[in-house]
Design an enzyme around this catalytic site. Sequence first.
Site, PDB file in Angstrom:
ATOM      1  N   ARG A 182       0.835  -1.215   0.000  1.00 18.55           N
ATOM      2  CA  ARG A 182       0.000   0.000   0.000  1.00 18.55           C
ATOM      3  C   ARG A 182       0.862   1.254   0.000  1.00 18.55           C
ATOM      4  O   ARG A 182       0.542   2.259  -0.642  1.00 18.55           O
ATOM      5  CB  ARG A 182      -0.922  -0.021   1.229  1.00 18.55           C
ATOM      6  CG  ARG A 182      -1.871   1.158   1.298  1.00 18.55           C
ATOM      7  CD  ARG A 182      -2.907   0.949   2.386  1.00 18.55           C
ATOM      8  NE  ARG A 182      -3.884   2.029   2.415  1.00 18.55           N
ATOM      9  CZ  ARG A 182      -4.098   2.799   3.481  1.00 18.55           C
ATOM     10  NH1 ARG A 182      -3.419   2.605   4.599  1.00 18.55           N
ATOM     11  NH2 ARG A 182      -5.002   3.763   3.433  1.00 18.55           N
TER      12      ARG A 182
ATOM     13  N   HIS B 241       0.660   4.477  -2.462  1.00 17.87           N
ATOM     14  CA  HIS B 241       0.476   5.854  -1.975  1.00 17.87           C
ATOM     15  C   HIS B 241       1.640   6.754  -2.345  1.00 17.87           C
ATOM     16  O   HIS B 241       1.470   7.961  -2.494  1.00 17.87           O
ATOM     17  CB  HIS B 241       0.241   5.852  -0.455  1.00 17.87           C
ATOM     18  CG  HIS B 241      -1.131   5.397  -0.075  1.00 17.87           C
ATOM     19  ND1 HIS B 241      -1.729   5.716   1.122  1.00 17.87           N
ATOM     20  CD2 HIS B 241      -2.037   4.644  -0.743  1.00 17.87           C
ATOM     21  CE1 HIS B 241      -2.943   5.182   1.173  1.00 17.87           C
ATOM     22  NE2 HIS B 241      -3.139   4.513   0.059  1.00 17.87           N
ATOM     23  N   ASP B 242       2.833   6.174  -2.491  1.00 12.77           N
ATOM     24  CA  ASP B 242       3.966   6.971  -2.970  1.00 12.77           C
ATOM     25  C   ASP B 242       3.733   7.360  -4.426  1.00 12.77           C
ATOM     26  O   ASP B 242       3.812   8.538  -4.788  1.00 12.77           O
ATOM     27  CB  ASP B 242       5.270   6.160  -2.831  1.00 12.77           C
ATOM     28  CG  ASP B 242       6.489   6.989  -3.205  1.00 12.77           C
ATOM     29  OD1 ASP B 242       6.437   8.232  -3.026  1.00 12.77           O
ATOM     30  OD2 ASP B 242       7.498   6.407  -3.659  1.00 12.77           O
TER      31      ASP B 242
ATOM     32  N   VAL C 132       1.103  10.137  -5.533  1.00 12.63           N
ATOM     33  CA  VAL C 132       1.298  11.516  -5.087  1.00 12.63           C
ATOM     34  C   VAL C 132       2.715  11.954  -5.468  1.00 12.63           C
ATOM     35  O   VAL C 132       3.689  11.457  -4.922  1.00 12.63           O
ATOM     36  CB  VAL C 132       1.084  11.639  -3.558  1.00 12.63           C
ATOM     37  CG1 VAL C 132       1.171  13.096  -3.127  1.00 12.63           C
ATOM     38  CG2 VAL C 132      -0.258  11.035  -3.152  1.00 12.63           C
TER      39      VAL C 132
ATOM     40  N   GLY D  46       4.325  11.083  -8.074  1.00 15.00           N
ATOM     41  CA  GLY D  46       5.059   9.974  -8.682  1.00 15.00           C
ATOM     42  C   GLY D  46       5.822   9.146  -7.658  1.00 15.00           C
ATOM     43  O   GLY D  46       5.827   9.457  -6.467  1.00 15.00           O
TER      44      GLY D  46
ATOM     45  N   ASP E  91       8.523   8.693  -5.960  1.00 17.13           N
ATOM     46  CA  ASP E  91       9.733   9.464  -5.641  1.00 17.13           C
ATOM     47  C   ASP E  91      10.060   9.387  -4.159  1.00 17.13           C
ATOM     48  O   ASP E  91      10.851  10.189  -3.652  1.00 17.13           O
ATOM     49  CB  ASP E  91       9.538  10.937  -6.044  1.00 17.13           C
ATOM     50  CG  ASP E  91       8.500  11.634  -5.176  1.00 17.13           C
ATOM     51  OD1 ASP E  91       7.684  10.921  -4.523  1.00 17.13           O
ATOM     52  OD2 ASP E  91       8.495  12.873  -5.130  1.00 17.13           O
TER      53      ASP E  91
ATOM     54  N   SER F  51       8.299  10.276  -1.737  1.00 13.96           N
ATOM     55  CA  SER F  51       7.799  11.437  -0.973  1.00 13.96           C
ATOM     56  C   SER F  51       6.939  11.018   0.218  1.00 13.96           C
ATOM     57  O   SER F  51       6.825  11.752   1.195  1.00 13.96           O
ATOM     58  CB  SER F  51       7.014  12.382  -1.885  1.00 13.96           C
ATOM     59  OG  SER F  51       5.989  11.689  -2.565  1.00 13.96           O
TER      60      SER F  51
ATOM     61  N   ASN G 256      -3.215   8.537   5.119  1.00 16.00           N
ATOM     62  CA  ASN G 256      -2.000   7.822   5.535  1.00 16.00           C
ATOM     63  C   ASN G 256      -1.864   7.670   7.048  1.00 16.00           C
ATOM     64  O   ASN G 256      -1.343   6.667   7.534  1.00 16.00           O
ATOM     65  CB  ASN G 256      -0.751   8.556   5.007  1.00 16.00           C
ATOM     66  CG  ASN G 256      -0.624   8.441   3.495  1.00 16.00           C
ATOM     67  OD1 ASN G 256      -1.085   7.466   2.904  1.00 16.00           O
ATOM     68  ND2 ASN G 256      -0.011   9.439   2.879  1.00 16.00           N
TER      69      ASN G 256
ATOM     70  N   PRO H 100      -7.401   7.948  -4.598  1.00 11.60           N
ATOM     71  CA  PRO H 100      -8.842   7.663  -4.658  1.00 11.60           C
ATOM     72  C   PRO H 100      -9.388   7.451  -3.250  1.00 11.60           C
ATOM     73  O   PRO H 100      -8.669   6.990  -2.362  1.00 11.60           O
ATOM     74  CB  PRO H 100      -8.904   6.365  -5.464  1.00 11.60           C
ATOM     75  CG  PRO H 100      -7.578   5.703  -5.227  1.00 11.60           C
ATOM     76  CD  PRO H 100      -6.580   6.818  -5.063  1.00 11.60           C
TER      77      PRO H 100
ATOM     78  N   HIS I  94      -6.366  -5.687  -2.438  1.00 12.93           N
ATOM     79  CA  HIS I  94      -7.272  -5.774  -1.281  1.00 12.93           C
ATOM     80  C   HIS I  94      -7.643  -7.222  -0.962  1.00 12.93           C
ATOM     81  O   HIS I  94      -8.570  -7.458  -0.204  1.00 12.93           O
ATOM     82  CB  HIS I  94      -8.526  -4.920  -1.513  1.00 12.93           C
ATOM     83  CG  HIS I  94      -8.243  -3.448  -1.468  1.00 12.93           C
ATOM     84  ND1 HIS I  94      -9.195  -2.486  -1.713  1.00 12.93           N
ATOM     85  CD2 HIS I  94      -7.101  -2.761  -1.201  1.00 12.93           C
ATOM     86  CE1 HIS I  94      -8.653  -1.274  -1.600  1.00 12.93           C
ATOM     87  NE2 HIS I  94      -7.373  -1.416  -1.295  1.00 12.93           N
TER      88      HIS I  94
ATOM     89  N   ASP J 222      -4.303 -13.403  -3.606  1.00 16.34           N
ATOM     90  CA  ASP J 222      -4.928 -14.277  -4.610  1.00 16.34           C
ATOM     91  C   ASP J 222      -6.158 -13.577  -5.190  1.00 16.34           C
ATOM     92  O   ASP J 222      -6.397 -12.408  -4.903  1.00 16.34           O
ATOM     93  CB  ASP J 222      -5.306 -15.629  -3.975  1.00 16.34           C
ATOM     94  CG  ASP J 222      -6.237 -15.456  -2.786  1.00 16.34           C
ATOM     95  OD1 ASP J 222      -6.817 -14.353  -2.625  1.00 16.34           O
ATOM     96  OD2 ASP J 222      -6.396 -16.413  -2.013  1.00 16.34           O
TER      97      ASP J 222
HETATM   98  C1  HEM Z   1      -8.804   1.597  -6.284  1.00 11.89           C
HETATM   99  C2  HEM Z   1      -8.729   2.520  -5.367  1.00 11.89           C
HETATM  100  C3  HEM Z   1      -8.327   2.243  -3.960  1.00 11.89           C
HETATM  101  C4  HEM Z   1      -8.943   2.710  -2.848  1.00 11.89           C
HETATM  102  C5  HEM Z   1     -10.138   3.630  -2.795  1.00 11.89           C
HETATM  103  C6  HEM Z   1      -8.257   2.160  -1.706  1.00 11.89           C
HETATM  104  C7  HEM Z   1      -8.582   2.421  -0.387  1.00 11.89           C
HETATM  105  C8  HEM Z   1      -8.083   1.718   0.695  1.00 11.89           C
HETATM  106  C9  HEM Z   1      -8.529   1.869   2.047  1.00 11.89           C
HETATM  107  C10 HEM Z   1      -9.591   2.860   2.521  1.00 11.89           C
HETATM  108  C11 HEM Z   1      -7.843   0.992   2.803  1.00 11.89           C
HETATM  109  C12 HEM Z   1      -7.977   0.777   4.304  1.00 11.89           C
HETATM  110  C13 HEM Z   1      -7.297   1.881   5.073  1.00 11.89           C
HETATM  111  C14 HEM Z   1      -7.702   1.815   6.519  1.00 11.89           C
HETATM  112  O1  HEM Z   1      -8.801   2.276   6.825  1.00 11.89           O
HETATM  113  O2  HEM Z   1      -6.952   1.253   7.344  1.00 11.89           O
HETATM  114  C15 HEM Z   1      -6.951   0.286   1.930  1.00 11.89           C
HETATM  115  C16 HEM Z   1      -6.083  -0.713   2.341  1.00 11.89           C
HETATM  116  C17 HEM Z   1      -5.170  -1.320   1.497  1.00 11.89           C
HETATM  117  N1  HEM Z   1      -4.932  -0.986   0.175  1.00 11.89           N
HETATM  118 FE1  HEM Z   1      -6.101   0.148  -0.991  1.00 11.89          FE
HETATM  119  N2  HEM Z   1      -7.237   1.381  -2.142  1.00 11.89           N
HETATM  120  C18 HEM Z   1      -7.238   1.394  -3.516  1.00 11.89           C
HETATM  121  C19 HEM Z   1      -6.316   0.779  -4.340  1.00 11.89           C
HETATM  122  C20 HEM Z   1      -5.205   0.084  -3.895  1.00 11.89           C
HETATM  123  C21 HEM Z   1      -4.087  -0.308  -4.709  1.00 11.89           C
HETATM  124  C22 HEM Z   1      -3.911   0.050  -6.179  1.00 11.89           C
HETATM  125  C23 HEM Z   1      -3.235  -0.991  -3.902  1.00 11.89           C
HETATM  126  C24 HEM Z   1      -1.892  -1.590  -4.228  1.00 11.89           C
HETATM  127  C25 HEM Z   1      -1.561  -2.044  -5.398  1.00 11.89           C
HETATM  128  C26 HEM Z   1      -3.844  -1.044  -2.600  1.00 11.89           C
HETATM  129  C27 HEM Z   1      -3.338  -1.727  -1.518  1.00 11.89           C
HETATM  130  C28 HEM Z   1      -3.928  -1.780  -0.278  1.00 11.89           C
HETATM  131  C29 HEM Z   1      -3.511  -2.700   0.769  1.00 11.89           C
HETATM  132  C30 HEM Z   1      -2.464  -3.791   0.648  1.00 11.89           C
HETATM  133  C31 HEM Z   1      -4.284  -2.390   1.896  1.00 11.89           C
HETATM  134  C32 HEM Z   1      -4.176  -3.033   3.283  1.00 11.89           C
HETATM  135  C33 HEM Z   1      -3.164  -2.240   4.097  1.00 11.89           C
HETATM  136  C34 HEM Z   1      -2.777  -2.861   5.424  1.00 11.89           C
HETATM  137  O3  HEM Z   1      -3.293  -3.910   5.798  1.00 11.89           O
HETATM  138  O4  HEM Z   1      -1.914  -2.262   6.105  1.00 11.89           O
HETATM  139  N3  HEM Z   1      -5.013  -0.357  -2.620  1.00 11.89           N
HETATM  140  N4  HEM Z   1      -7.096   0.758   0.649  1.00 11.89           N
END
Ligand code: HEM
Length: 325
Positions: A62, A66-67, A70, A72, A74, A76, A94, A163, A193, A253
């Site tokens: 994640r 997030h890097d 925002v 690119g 880099d 940041s 974050n 997003p 996710h 998976d």
């Molecule tokens: C499509 C738009 C996306 C949205 C709106 C989104 C939003 C979120 C949110 C709200 C959480 C939970 C944060 C929290 O409340 O603790 C989360 C967790 C996570 N996101 Fe996304 N995400 C998106 C795309 C992505 C992408 C592209 C990746 C990586 C390739 C990603 C990887 C993760 C991972 C691995 C977690 C779990 C983090 C943890 O367990 O520490 N997400 N995301």
Amino acid sequence: MRTGLVFLLALMAMQAIIPGSSSASLKLGYYKYECKGAEKIIRQTMANFIRYNPTVAPSIIRMHFHDCFVRGCDGSVLIDSTASNKAEKDAPPNNPSLKGFEVIDQIKAKLEAYCPNTVSCADILAFAARDASYYVGGINYNVPAGRRDGRISIDSEVIQNLPAPNFNAKQLIGNFANKGLSADEMVTLSGAHSIGVSHCSSFSPRLYAFNSTHPQDPSIDPQFAAFLKTKCPQGSSNDPNVFLDNVTPTRLDNQYYKNLKYKRGLLTSDQTLEGSPETANTVTMNAKNYRAWSAKFAAAMVRMGSIEVLTGNQGEIRKKCRVVN
Ligand code: HEM
Ligand SMILES: *[C@@H]1O[C@H](CO)[C@@H](O)[C@H](O)[C@H]1NC(C)=O
């Protein structure tokens, strides 16, 4: 096996002809001469951290996302706030949910001892995210490198670029298009996710305050909603965590897509992918074919990892990932 190979080859051919699909400036094996063994050090350190604490894997994947979204890729997101500047890592998307900064610190310290001023924090994060995916069951893909570290990190840019969990499919497609990523890549990357957790606050409006006529989001399976309400009681003073994929929470998976089919996506931004005509077919395909999704995920991670990168003599190689030189 054969279809998997043919698919991979087709994917590579597509990469070669789509303009701008691979960053010309990043190179495979970039540290082969500059810091031989750098990738191995990163991988071993990741293995140690993940063995001790498996939640490090989703955190680092994640963090790379997030890097990259925002300013690119880099590094940041790694920069600490100062008295005069509130940095990205302290913006609401974050803080407090983004974790694992100490992992990058330790890798950086090892690499600075091994070959000083050579391996950027941005590259470390890209490699570490690959290694994290690998250790939770993903494909062992190659990561082109040569990213340089940025010197700017501004909290307000996070909400403007990432997003939100209540976005619908159209908003998600637009948000990823702004970064040069396709709708298919957005759906495919959302498969991240399939591991990790979310705080209740990121989706609880779906359970208690959907709209004036429907307190509960009708696109959630009612049984799943009832389960989530036990995990996220209304008005609770803390903000508990819930698995994003409740079936195989520690495996990267395609279970995530199967959950969507059963209306068991956690976030609005997850379930909307299944319910919207622009993205529904990709969800169905990813749910059906683990191998194809896995290969697409690896390719999309490489593409995400090349968003707006600094290269050549742009930026710097930070000595410590938390502070600009
Ligand atoms: C499509 C738009 C996306 C949205 C709106 C989104 C939003 C979120 C949110 C709200 C959480 C939970 C944060 C929290 O409340 O603790 C989360 C967790 C996570 N996101 Fe996304 N995400 C998106 C795309 C992505 C992408 C592209 C990746 C990586 C390739 C990603 C990887 C993760 C991972 C691995 C977690 C779990 C983090 C943890 O367990 O520490 N997400 N995301
Ligand atoms: C609330 O959501 C439901 C389901 O999406 C929809 O049918 C209804 O029109 C919405 N009500 C209001 C007041 O927006």
